[in-house]
Design a protein around this motif. Sequence first.
Motif, PDB file in Angstrom:
ATOM      1  N   SER A 187       0.834  -1.207   0.000  1.00  0.00           N
ATOM      2  CA  SER A 187       0.000   0.000   0.000  1.00  0.00           C
ATOM      3  C   SER A 187       0.863   1.251   0.000  1.00  0.00           C
ATOM      4  O   SER A 187       0.546   2.245  -0.665  1.00  0.00           O
ATOM      5  N   ASN A 188       1.971   1.198   0.755  1.00  0.00           N
ATOM      6  CA  ASN A 188       2.915   2.309   0.767  1.00  0.00           C
ATOM      7  C   ASN A 188       3.483   2.544  -0.627  1.00  0.00           C
ATOM      8  O   ASN A 188       3.663   3.684  -1.073  1.00  0.00           O
ATOM      9  N   GLY A 189       3.758   1.448  -1.340  1.00  0.00           N
ATOM     10  CA  GLY A 189       4.276   1.571  -2.693  1.00  0.00           C
ATOM     11  C   GLY A 189       3.275   2.131  -3.685  1.00  0.00           C
ATOM     12  O   GLY A 189       3.656   2.676  -4.729  1.00  0.00           O
ATOM     13  N   VAL A 190       1.986   1.992  -3.381  1.00  0.00           N
ATOM     14  CA  VAL A 190       0.957   2.591  -4.241  1.00  0.00           C
ATOM     15  C   VAL A 190       0.809   4.077  -3.941  1.00  0.00           C
ATOM     16  O   VAL A 190       0.635   4.908  -4.855  1.00  0.00           O
ATOM     17  N   ILE A 191       0.919   4.452  -2.660  1.00  0.00           N
ATOM     18  CA  ILE A 191       0.748   5.844  -2.264  1.00  0.00           C
ATOM     19  C   ILE A 191       1.954   6.693  -2.666  1.00  0.00           C
ATOM     20  O   ILE A 191       1.819   7.868  -3.026  1.00  0.00           O
ATOM     21  N   THR A 192       3.161   6.112  -2.607  1.00  0.00           N
ATOM     22  CA  THR A 192       4.386   6.881  -2.869  1.00  0.00           C
ATOM     23  C   THR A 192       4.381   7.571  -4.230  1.00  0.00           C
ATOM     24  O   THR A 192       4.658   8.779  -4.321  1.00  0.00           O
ATOM     25  N   PRO A 193       4.087   6.866  -5.352  1.00  0.00           N
ATOM     26  CA  PRO A 193       4.053   7.588  -6.630  1.00  0.00           C
ATOM     27  C   PRO A 193       2.995   8.678  -6.665  1.00  0.00           C
ATOM     28  O   PRO A 193       3.228   9.769  -7.223  1.00  0.00           O
ATOM     29  N   ALA A 194       1.833   8.396  -6.073  1.00  0.00           N
ATOM     30  CA  ALA A 194       0.776   9.413  -6.071  1.00  0.00           C
ATOM     31  C   ALA A 194       1.219  10.651  -5.312  1.00  0.00           C
ATOM     32  O   ALA A 194       1.042  11.788  -5.780  1.00  0.00           O
ATOM     33  N   MET A 195       1.820  10.454  -4.142  1.00  0.00           N
ATOM     34  CA  MET A 195       2.245  11.586  -3.316  1.00  0.00           C
ATOM     35  C   MET A 195       3.428  12.323  -3.943  1.00  0.00           C
ATOM     36  O   MET A 195       3.453  13.560  -4.006  1.00  0.00           O
TER      37      MET A 195
END
Length: 787
Positions: A187-195
């Motif tokens: 989940s962190n890896g999904v949020i990182t590009p977005a952020m």
Amino acid sequence: QREARQRLIRTVPTVDWFDVEGNEVSGAQPLEDPEEFDFGRTVFLALQTLAVVFGDIGISPLYTFDVMFNKYPILEEEDVLGALSLVLYTLILMPLVKYVLVVLWANDDGEGGIFAMYSLICRNAKVSLIPNQVQAQPEKRMSSFRLKLPTDELERSIKVKEKLESSLMMKKLLLGLVLFGTAMFISNGVITPAMSVLSAVSGLKVGIPKASQDVVVMISIALLVVLYSLQRYATSKIGFIVGPCLLIWFCCLGGIGICNLSRYGSGAFKAFNPLYIFYYFGRNPFQAWLSLAGCLLCATGSEAIFSNLCHFPVRFVQFMFVLLVLPCLVLAYLGQAAFLIANEKTPEHIFFASIPGNAFWPVFLLANLAALIASRTMTIAIFQCLKQSISLGCFPRLKIVHTSRKFMAKIYIPVVNWFLLASCLGFILLFRSTSDVGNAYAIAELGVMIMATVYVTLIMLLIWETNIIKVISFLITFLSLELIFFSSALSSVGDGGWALLVFASGLVMIMFIWNYGTKLKYDSELKQKLSKDLMRKLGPNLGTMRAPGLGLVYSEIVTGVPAIFGHFLTALPAIHSIIVFVCVRNVPVPAVPQSERFLFQRVCTRGYHMFRCIARYGYKDKKQEHHNTFERLLIEGLEKFIQREAVELSLQSEDDVDSDEEPSTPGQIITAPNGSLYSLDAPLLVDFTPSVDTIPETPSCSTPQDPSLDYTQNLELELAFIKQAKESGAVYLIDNPIVKARKDSWFFKKLIINYFFAFLRNNCRRAIVSMSIPHSNLLQVRLTSYV
């Protein structure tokens, strides 16, 4: 006292050396030689370390203060100094002290991440609930075995080991924690590009004030689509330019910080006094507590430092962080704080507002490039994490593409890549702002950090045998800090954190269902495995007709005779004269030489003509080779094994030779399901008469025969027997099992096994990749197992 001494004795673990040998090939050379210094290689490693390890944490100055002061408005200089002091000491405690100085040493033979720590614990204590887990390189632990003096730490380690091994609840808890930590990391890896990309593109509003948020969102989506489309090539083809770009980015962060300190004064250095943290909370306790989630964003990427460790030397990563990464980050935050002290009116985008006017557009472009690199860093970390979870049986099998022959860690998983892109775009369209995305970001990062603290503490007690005072200090310090940060992050669940928790819960369910179904399937196969007593009772002809030919039985079970073979014995009117149980294994080398592809071991005695075979493939080997090539190499390896075995037996004593003889089997009759009757008392080689041109005549002699001549005759007979089987052709016997819950099972078990697990099995890759086998040579059987 005697019992205590006996408990302190460490016994050497029981190891299946055939299984161990299956993991070793001559090509498995170490990737680094620490004794030789090469300047060019050192520079290359430095740039690769920046590109792979520190990309995520290097982008945190873009959004940390934005999210913090969204919860805590700036009123005076003390507010800025308090927030800066929180950021500085969070940087020192979390990435530096915890991860760089401690957690990096908890790697599993160079592999980092939550699954690597779980694997390390499972190799030192029998706590694994993962079926058919192969202990990685157990011969290392045995060759480095040394006597230890009885100490309090050693006794404590043994007590912890006994407690873990004897408690099923603790085993389930450890597995549950690793599944939860992995879900939070993905989940962190999904949020990182977005952020990262959204915060970088948001700087456009500073350069072009009329730019709307819709424009920012559309540009962010376009950049992410391009990034994930090039992800396969970014791991090998253009990866060499990423390191220099990040080096320029870190130098840019430090340069902007120094420039702002020289323009606005050095008053920000007062934040190194931790008293400003107490002033910060004293002025507005509730809002200060809410801003803790934003403060933690300065440490985002800490887990990626460990997960992307791969085969970089730990010391090298530590030096790079201390000498380059940390100083540049500290200067960046000091410069932003100096800017805020001089401009107390909080802008929306603090980092871009603090950039000197002439350098804005070059820094803006470089920031977007660094954001894409940070997204790439987390994507690579997810690929590594999923590769570990797949190898441990906790995630459905997926296609893994190795993009480099030199570095095994450079991999690409196509399905996961496009899944991450779709999820990332979904989060951007759902939240559309960095503040809401930041709320979810903090929850994901803290979930991973808490799991890492728990596992490192366990490694300290069980493996490192650390002093108990150090262990307690580590646990209390970091777990208490992370729980405080986590409580702040959970307060914003309604502002965006709920979506991440739903996403992580779905991942946990997938991993739990796969692990649960796989374990039930493997336990069922172990229970149905044919015993040696049954094989002895059946006799060398296995209770059926032995027709000339080679039967290759594929199975995931490394030891013993799989249950599917018993199904073949009873369902088929005849079985092949030579049976080879083939287990395909992937070894951590680029390519396995053809001469070392196969390892063999006999099953039962010589008269059965049954063998175990491990077919070893490197991560760049092509498994879809032609079946004729596969059969030729396998038979050549089998002949060499038989010849080597004959030489070894000829060197043994005559008594050892006699002990290998198989006792006679009484005559029996077996009825197959088709009604045919088969005799069990016919030896396999009785009806086999080799041709004159195949085996040379052995002169008869009235004197007692030399045992070495018997071995020579047996060798010639068996080689001729293999030649006849080869001429008759090979048939591939592959099982395609179906797992179903028993009728008396509870409702949720039927739902999980019959529907969810069946869906995952039908849509994932097979463990055994079939070659280009003609349909006439392939026999697949769907055997239903009720669990």
